[in-house]
Design a protein around this motif. Sequence first.
Motif, short mmCIF file in Angstrom:
data_model
loop_
_atom_site.label_atom_id
_atom_site.label_comp_id
_atom_site.label_asym_id
_atom_site.label_seq_id
_atom_site.Cartn_x
_atom_site.Cartn_y
_atom_site.Cartn_z
N TRP A 126 0.84 -1.21 0.00
CA TRP A 126 0.00 0.00 0.00
C TRP A 126 0.87 1.25 0.00
O TRP A 126 0.68 2.17 -0.81
CB TRP A 126 -0.92 -0.02 1.22
CG TRP A 126 -1.90 1.10 1.26
CD1 TRP A 126 -1.67 2.40 1.62
CD2 TRP A 126 -3.30 1.04 0.92
NE1 TRP A 126 -2.82 3.15 1.53
CE2 TRP A 126 -3.83 2.34 1.11
CE3 TRP A 126 -4.14 0.02 0.50
CZ2 TRP A 126 -5.17 2.63 0.87
CZ3 TRP A 126 -5.47 0.32 0.27
CH2 TRP A 126 -5.98 1.61 0.45
N LEU A 127 1.84 1.29 0.91
CA LEU A 127 2.66 2.49 1.06
C LEU A 127 3.51 2.76 -0.17
O LEU A 127 3.67 3.91 -0.59
CB LEU A 127 3.57 2.34 2.29
CG LEU A 127 4.41 3.57 2.63
CD1 LEU A 127 3.53 4.74 3.01
CD2 LEU A 127 5.39 3.25 3.75
N GLY A 128 4.04 1.68 -0.77
CA GLY A 128 4.85 1.87 -1.97
C GLY A 128 4.07 2.47 -3.11
O GLY A 128 4.64 3.12 -4.00
N ALA A 129 2.75 2.27 -3.11
CA ALA A 129 1.91 2.84 -4.15
C ALA A 129 1.59 4.30 -3.90
O ALA A 129 1.53 5.10 -4.84
CB ALA A 129 0.61 2.04 -4.27
N HIS A 235 -0.77 -2.06 -8.49
CA HIS A 235 -0.36 -1.64 -9.83
C HIS A 235 0.15 -0.21 -9.86
O HIS A 235 0.69 0.24 -10.88
CB HIS A 235 -1.54 -1.80 -10.81
CG HIS A 235 -2.79 -1.10 -10.38
ND1 HIS A 235 -3.49 -1.44 -9.24
CD2 HIS A 235 -3.47 -0.07 -10.95
CE1 HIS A 235 -4.54 -0.65 -9.13
NE2 HIS A 235 -4.55 0.18 -10.14
N HIS A 236 0.01 0.51 -8.73
CA HIS A 236 0.51 1.87 -8.66
C HIS A 236 1.90 1.97 -8.03
O HIS A 236 2.44 3.06 -7.92
CB HIS A 236 -0.47 2.75 -7.85
CG HIS A 236 -1.79 2.94 -8.52
ND1 HIS A 236 -2.98 2.95 -7.83
CD2 HIS A 236 -2.11 3.11 -9.82
CE1 HIS A 236 -3.98 3.12 -8.68
NE2 HIS A 236 -3.47 3.22 -9.90
N ILE A 237 2.47 0.83 -7.60
CA ILE A 237 3.85 0.86 -7.09
C ILE A 237 4.82 1.25 -8.20
O ILE A 237 5.75 2.03 -7.99
CB ILE A 237 4.23 -0.51 -6.49
CG1 ILE A 237 3.39 -0.79 -5.24
CG2 ILE A 237 5.73 -0.55 -6.16
CD1 ILE A 237 3.60 -2.19 -4.68
N SER A 238 4.62 0.73 -9.38
CA SER A 238 5.44 1.07 -10.54
C SER A 238 5.43 2.58 -10.75
O SER A 238 4.40 3.23 -10.56
CB SER A 238 4.87 0.37 -11.77
OG SER A 238 5.58 0.69 -12.93
N PRO A 239 6.59 3.16 -11.09
CA PRO A 239 7.81 2.55 -11.59
C PRO A 239 8.83 2.14 -10.52
O PRO A 239 9.95 1.77 -10.88
CB PRO A 239 8.40 3.64 -12.49
CG PRO A 239 7.98 4.91 -11.80
CD PRO A 239 6.60 4.63 -11.26
N ALA A 240 8.48 2.24 -9.22
CA ALA A 240 9.39 1.72 -8.21
C ALA A 240 9.47 0.20 -8.33
O ALA A 240 8.44 -0.46 -8.49
CB ALA A 240 8.92 2.12 -6.81
N ARG A 264 -1.03 -8.62 -10.75
CA ARG A 264 -1.60 -7.30 -11.02
C ARG A 264 -0.58 -6.17 -10.91
O ARG A 264 -0.86 -5.03 -11.28
CB ARG A 264 -2.77 -7.03 -10.06
CG ARG A 264 -3.98 -7.90 -10.32
CD ARG A 264 -5.17 -7.51 -9.45
NE ARG A 264 -5.11 -8.09 -8.11
CZ ARG A 264 -4.94 -7.44 -6.99
NH1 ARG A 264 -4.78 -6.11 -7.02
NH2 ARG A 264 -4.91 -8.05 -5.82
N ALA A 265 0.59 -6.47 -10.36
CA ALA A 265 1.64 -5.45 -10.27
C ALA A 265 2.24 -5.21 -11.65
O ALA A 265 2.29 -6.10 -12.49
CB ALA A 265 2.72 -5.90 -9.30
N LEU A 266 2.69 -3.99 -11.86
CA LEU A 266 3.32 -3.63 -13.13
C LEU A 266 4.84 -3.74 -13.00
O LEU A 266 5.38 -3.76 -11.89
CB LEU A 266 2.92 -2.22 -13.55
CG LEU A 266 1.40 -1.97 -13.71
CD1 LEU A 266 1.15 -0.53 -14.12
CD2 LEU A 266 0.80 -2.95 -14.71
N GLU A 267 5.51 -3.77 -14.11
CA GLU A 267 6.98 -3.79 -14.11
C GLU A 267 7.52 -2.45 -13.62
O GLU A 267 6.85 -1.43 -13.76
CB GLU A 267 7.48 -4.09 -15.52
CG GLU A 267 7.06 -5.45 -16.06
CD GLU A 267 7.76 -6.62 -15.39
OE1 GLU A 267 8.74 -6.39 -14.64
OE2 GLU A 267 7.33 -7.75 -15.62
#
Length: 304
Positions: A126-129, A235-240, A264-267
Amino acid sequence: MPRENISFKTSDQVTLRGWFYKPEDARNSKIPCLIMAHGFSALKEMDLNAFAEYFVSKLSLSCLVYDNRGFGDSDTKEDQPRQEIIPAQQISDYSDAITYAQSRSDIDSHKIGIWGSSYSGGHVLWLGAVDKRVKVVLAQVPCVDGWTTFHRLIRPDFVGGLNQIFQDDRLARAAGKSPGTLPVVDADVHKPSALPTPDSYEFFTSWGKKSNWKNEVTVKSVEAFREYYPSAHIHHISPAPLLMTVAQNDVLTPTDIALEAFSRALEPKQLQILPGGHFDGYSGPNFEANAGCQTEFLRKHLCS
């Protein structure tokens, strides 16, 4: 490995306490920092020191390890109970730990990573996003979906009784009575507890004999767990960059639920699958492979 006892204030003025590790040869240079906190009811002494010492011995990296509010050496807010786990509060405290780290003269404020395991493995997703100060996310055996996990762990014929416990506790607290509590684990998995799996009982009771861990959380903590959906923003963690470590036979934060979230995570993202169950990556034969993979991820994405 030398470490410094530290404390910092959260945004709502609660003092959290922990340890700060950095390489002996760091001198006055500013280096990256990894923020680390433990999972559901666990304390920093429960193997987080092993991970921090491993990372700092291999990398030009500092580690900030702390106890969650209301647990271990950390305080809780005045008039609020100890042993209570509210995900939004713990996530906010992670953000405040980042702020504390950025305020230190020996940390590169632009290179902050977050590490979490089990329940806090969900927190870092959550926090990374949502906190874009975070440059890397390491989520170990994470809780990714409280509702699905709750209903995987709790027999359907027990859910009605728990709902009644939740309601009664809300009424009692509103009337000024002390918060109700439940054990974290019980030898009998059919009795009410927060984490009703045999491996949870084995892990936590072993630490209860050699630490200040208490086999107790508030009833509200368990209700808050059911409503928590930490992978909603994965999916909002990216681009990290994201590293997710999943145990092959995890029955506490089930393997298939974690893998669905990872899909569901992005690259950029990386998946590490360890043999064994939920607790087998903390120590023993899997530790070196687990910590080694995490170290190489940190070397590439945070310490380069």
